[in-house]
Design an enzyme around this catalytic site. Structure first.
Site, PDB file in Angstrom:
ATOM      1  N   CYS A 116      10.675  22.308  40.041  1.00  0.00           N
ATOM      2  CA  CYS A 116      11.676  21.447  40.696  1.00  0.00           C
ATOM      3  C   CYS A 116      12.063  21.939  42.078  1.00  0.00           C
ATOM      4  O   CYS A 116      12.696  21.214  42.836  1.00  0.00           O
ATOM      5  CB  CYS A 116      12.902  21.309  39.805  1.00  0.00           C
ATOM      6  SG  CYS A 116      12.513  20.469  38.266  1.00  0.00           S
ATOM      7  N   HIS A 256      18.918  18.942  44.125  1.00  0.00           N
ATOM      8  CA  HIS A 256      17.928  18.525  43.120  1.00  0.00           C
ATOM      9  C   HIS A 256      18.633  17.702  42.053  1.00  0.00           C
ATOM     10  O   HIS A 256      19.747  18.032  41.630  1.00  0.00           O
ATOM     11  CB  HIS A 256      17.290  19.775  42.509  1.00  0.00           C
ATOM     12  CG  HIS A 256      16.400  19.484  41.340  1.00  0.00           C
ATOM     13  ND1 HIS A 256      15.414  18.522  41.385  1.00  0.00           N
ATOM     14  CD2 HIS A 256      16.375  20.014  40.084  1.00  0.00           C
ATOM     15  CE1 HIS A 256      14.802  18.489  40.204  1.00  0.00           C
ATOM     16  NE2 HIS A 256      15.357  19.368  39.401  1.00  0.00           N
ATOM     17  N   ASN A 286      15.121  12.863  36.523  1.00  0.00           N
ATOM     18  CA  ASN A 286      14.610  14.050  37.212  1.00  0.00           C
ATOM     19  C   ASN A 286      13.113  13.861  37.489  1.00  0.00           C
ATOM     20  O   ASN A 286      12.298  13.893  36.564  1.00  0.00           O
ATOM     21  CB  ASN A 286      14.850  15.280  36.325  1.00  0.00           C
ATOM     22  CG  ASN A 286      14.386  16.577  36.968  1.00  0.00           C
ATOM     23  OD1 ASN A 286      13.686  16.560  37.981  1.00  0.00           O
ATOM     24  ND2 ASN A 286      14.745  17.698  36.370  1.00  0.00           N
TER      25      ASN A 286
HETATM   26  O1  UT7 Z   1      15.013  20.382  36.742  1.00  0.00           O
HETATM   27  C1  UT7 Z   1      14.671  21.662  36.335  1.00  0.00           C
HETATM   28  C2  UT7 Z   1      15.850  22.407  35.890  1.00  0.00           C
HETATM   29  N1  UT7 Z   1      16.414  21.795  34.717  1.00  0.00           N
HETATM   30  C3  UT7 Z   1      17.728  21.664  34.612  1.00  0.00           C
HETATM   31  O2  UT7 Z   1      18.449  21.994  35.524  1.00  0.00           O
HETATM   32  C4  UT7 Z   1      18.274  21.138  33.305  1.00  0.00           C
HETATM   33  C5  UT7 Z   1      19.418  22.001  32.831  1.00  0.00           C
HETATM   34  N2  UT7 Z   1      19.951  21.626  31.510  1.00  0.00           N
HETATM   35  C6  UT7 Z   1      20.546  20.428  31.266  1.00  0.00           C
HETATM   36  O3  UT7 Z   1      20.589  19.556  32.096  1.00  0.00           O
HETATM   37  C7  UT7 Z   1      21.220  20.256  29.913  1.00  0.00           C
HETATM   38  O4  UT7 Z   1      21.263  21.494  29.262  1.00  0.00           O
HETATM   39  C8  UT7 Z   1      20.517  19.209  28.991  1.00  0.00           C
HETATM   40  C9  UT7 Z   1      20.728  17.799  29.538  1.00  0.00           C
HETATM   41  C10 UT7 Z   1      19.029  19.502  28.894  1.00  0.00           C
HETATM   42  C11 UT7 Z   1      21.136  19.238  27.600  1.00  0.00           C
HETATM   43  O5  UT7 Z   1      22.547  19.047  27.677  1.00  0.00           O
HETATM   44  P1  UT7 Z   1      23.566  20.064  26.956  1.00  0.00           P
HETATM   45  O6  UT7 Z   1      24.919  19.547  27.196  1.00  0.00           O
HETATM   46  O7  UT7 Z   1      23.245  21.450  27.452  1.00  0.00           O
HETATM   47  O8  UT7 Z   1      23.206  19.874  25.451  1.00  0.00           O
HETATM   48  P2  UT7 Z   1      22.708  20.974  24.397  1.00  0.00           P
HETATM   49  O9  UT7 Z   1      21.299  21.348  24.654  1.00  0.00           O
HETATM   50  O10 UT7 Z   1      23.723  22.061  24.294  1.00  0.00           O
HETATM   51  O11 UT7 Z   1      22.784  20.151  23.054  1.00  0.00           O
HETATM   52  C12 UT7 Z   1      24.040  19.702  22.520  1.00  0.00           C
HETATM   53  C13 UT7 Z   1      23.742  18.868  21.302  1.00  0.00           C
HETATM   54  C14 UT7 Z   1      22.737  19.500  20.341  1.00  0.00           C
HETATM   55  O12 UT7 Z   1      23.114  19.161  19.019  1.00  0.00           O
HETATM   56  P3  UT7 Z   1      23.918  20.238  18.102  1.00  0.00           P
HETATM   57  O13 UT7 Z   1      22.996  21.440  18.019  1.00  0.00           O
HETATM   58  O14 UT7 Z   1      25.181  20.524  18.855  1.00  0.00           O
HETATM   59  O15 UT7 Z   1      24.103  19.506  16.842  1.00  0.00           O
HETATM   60  C15 UT7 Z   1      21.452  18.778  20.662  1.00  0.00           C
HETATM   61  O16 UT7 Z   1      20.559  18.735  19.585  1.00  0.00           O
HETATM   62  O17 UT7 Z   1      23.170  17.620  21.707  1.00  0.00           O
HETATM   63  C16 UT7 Z   1      21.962  17.393  20.989  1.00  0.00           C
HETATM   64  N3  UT7 Z   1      21.061  16.626  21.821  1.00  0.00           N
HETATM   65  C17 UT7 Z   1      21.105  15.284  21.869  1.00  0.00           C
HETATM   66  N4  UT7 Z   1      21.863  14.373  21.237  1.00  0.00           N
HETATM   67  C18 UT7 Z   1      21.650  13.077  21.529  1.00  0.00           C
HETATM   68  C19 UT7 Z   1      20.097  17.080  22.657  1.00  0.00           C
HETATM   69  N5  UT7 Z   1      19.505  16.033  23.251  1.00  0.00           N
HETATM   70  C20 UT7 Z   1      20.104  14.924  22.782  1.00  0.00           C
HETATM   71  C21 UT7 Z   1      19.922  13.544  23.030  1.00  0.00           C
HETATM   72  N6  UT7 Z   1      20.714  12.653  22.382  1.00  0.00           N
HETATM   73  N7  UT7 Z   1      18.996  13.082  23.895  1.00  0.00           N
END
Ligand code: UT7
Length: 336
Positions: A116, A256, A286
């Site tokens: 990225c 980004h 993204n």
């Molecule tokens: O571009 C390159 C660099 N990349 C980035 O900068 C991305 C950085 N990370 C992020 O943007 C975020 O961490 C994500 C968007 C990828 C994820 O968001 P988050 O708020 O960090 O969610 P999480 O991974 O902590 O997950 C929270 C919960 C989990 O469920 P439990 O374990 O709490 O029951 C996930 O399984 O949300 C769940 N989850 C979803 N639920 C509904 C993960 N993806 C989804 C989804 N829909 N699509």
């Protein structure tokens, strides 16, 4: 002013027609529009469905538009650099394929893989060839067909990424505008959090790697989120300090587009007012190396000669950084 700088003298972009909405994703994986919108800010992303089209074909559209609006003949281009993590093939590079398809003959061309942050790395590299006096017309492309490496059964990644390409023209100037400075960083230990497991020399493609779905982007969201906010905020402060500037001197922050919450945190921590932060993640998701040039393309008509822009990105590698630019032309010149 006598110092040679690389001015961006035009920008153009391309996104495919097909729009993958959150509503459609709700039917594909266990997710909701509410979750995607509140956690990422993404409402839709463009996906390349044209049969036979690859990353280079999106880039070709962006480069053709760029040549037309900057009134440049293909044979005038001396160097083309393409940032991508989704090259048409492992080899040859996508940059030379773009040149061939556009009719750019005699130029040299190569790819940069910095995920990225790819466009930032490529922009700095291209600018140095101009500053060194080696070239007069350099094209820098950021392009990714992320849908080619996304697992559409994995809700943690498939909601995030989209396809798209953007390109800028770099030309020398002694007017004090152009790429002024940049702080670029890397930390290879971050690779464990964001990578594609198979298909490279460490784990070549096999029936097993396909069965284990290892040819897709793998991301551990939270550690990447934290490192992204810290990395971008830190390098914004560094590049400003190095140039005796404060955040009040910035006309536009160009971050980004990985997550609206990351964009907001970086803007808040850096102290840039919301109206000066470019955001188009809701429309494109993204697009990896495509996000920064697509932002410049979308906001081009609002940019004025002399505006100070800070481009910042964070990505797999880890790679990150910030580049300070003094914008070289009034965007409305192109009548956008
Ligand atoms: O571009 C390159 C660099 N990349 C980035 O900068 C991305 C950085 N990370 C992020 O943007 C975020 O961490 C994500 C968007 C990828 C994820 O968001 P988050 O708020 O960090 O969610 P999480 O991974 O902590 O997950 C929270 C919960 C989990 O469920 P439990 O374990 O709490 O029951 C996930 O399984 O949300 C769940 N989850 C979803 N639920 C509904 C993960 N993806 C989804 C989804 N829909 N699509």
């Amino acid at each position: 002013m006598t110092k040679l700088h690389a001015a961006i003298t035009g920008v153009h972009g391309y996104v495919p027609d097909y729009i993958l909405t959150n509503a459609e994703l709700e039917k594909m994986v266990d997710t909701t529009d509410e979750w995607i919108t509140s956690r990422t800010g993404i409402k839709e992303r463009h996906i390349l469905k044209t049969p036979g089209w690859a990353t280079s074909d999106m880039a070709v559209e962006a480069v053709k538009g760029l040549l037309a609006k900057t009134d440049t003949k293909p044979e005038e281009v001396e160097l083309l650099i393409c940032a991508t993590v989704t090259p048409d093939m492992h080899f040859p590079d996508t940059a030379n394929t773009i040149c061939d398809k556009v009719g750019i003959k005699g130029a040299w061309a190569y790819d940069i893989n910095a995920a990225c942050s790819g466009f930032l790395y490529a922009l700095m590299t291209g600018a140095k060839f101009i500053e060194a006096g080696m070239h007069k017309k350099v094209i820098v492309v950021g392009a990714d067909k992320m849908s080619s490496i996304i697992d559409y059964t994995d809700r943690t990644t498939c909601i995030i990424f989209g396809d798209g390409a953007g390109a800028v023209m770099l030309e020398p100037t002694k007017d004090g505008v152009g790429v002024i400075d940049g702080v670029l960083r890397g930390d290879g230990s971050g690779r464990v959090h964001l990578h594609m497991k198979a298909g490279g020399s460490s784990l070549p493609a096999s029936h097993e790697t396909v069965e284990k779905r290892q040819h897709y982007a793998y991301q551990e969201g939270q550690p990447v989120f934290k490192a992204a906010v810290k990395g971008m905020t830190g390098t914004i402060a560094e590049v400003l300090k190095r140039n005796n500037m404060t955040v009040d001197d910035i006309d536009w922050l160009v971050p980004h587009q990985a997550n609206k919450r990351i964009i907001q945190s970086v803007g808040d921590m850096a102290g840039v007012p919301t109206e000066k932060v470019m955001v188009n993640i809701h429309r494109y998701g993204n697009t990896t190396a495509g996000t920064l040039p697509l932002c410049l393309w979308d906001y081009e008509s609002q940019l004025k000669r002399g505006d100070h822009l800070v481009l910042t990105a964070f990505g797999g590698g880890f790679t990150w950084g910030s580049i300070l630019i003094k914008w070289a032309y009034d965007g409305l010149e192109f009548g956008v």
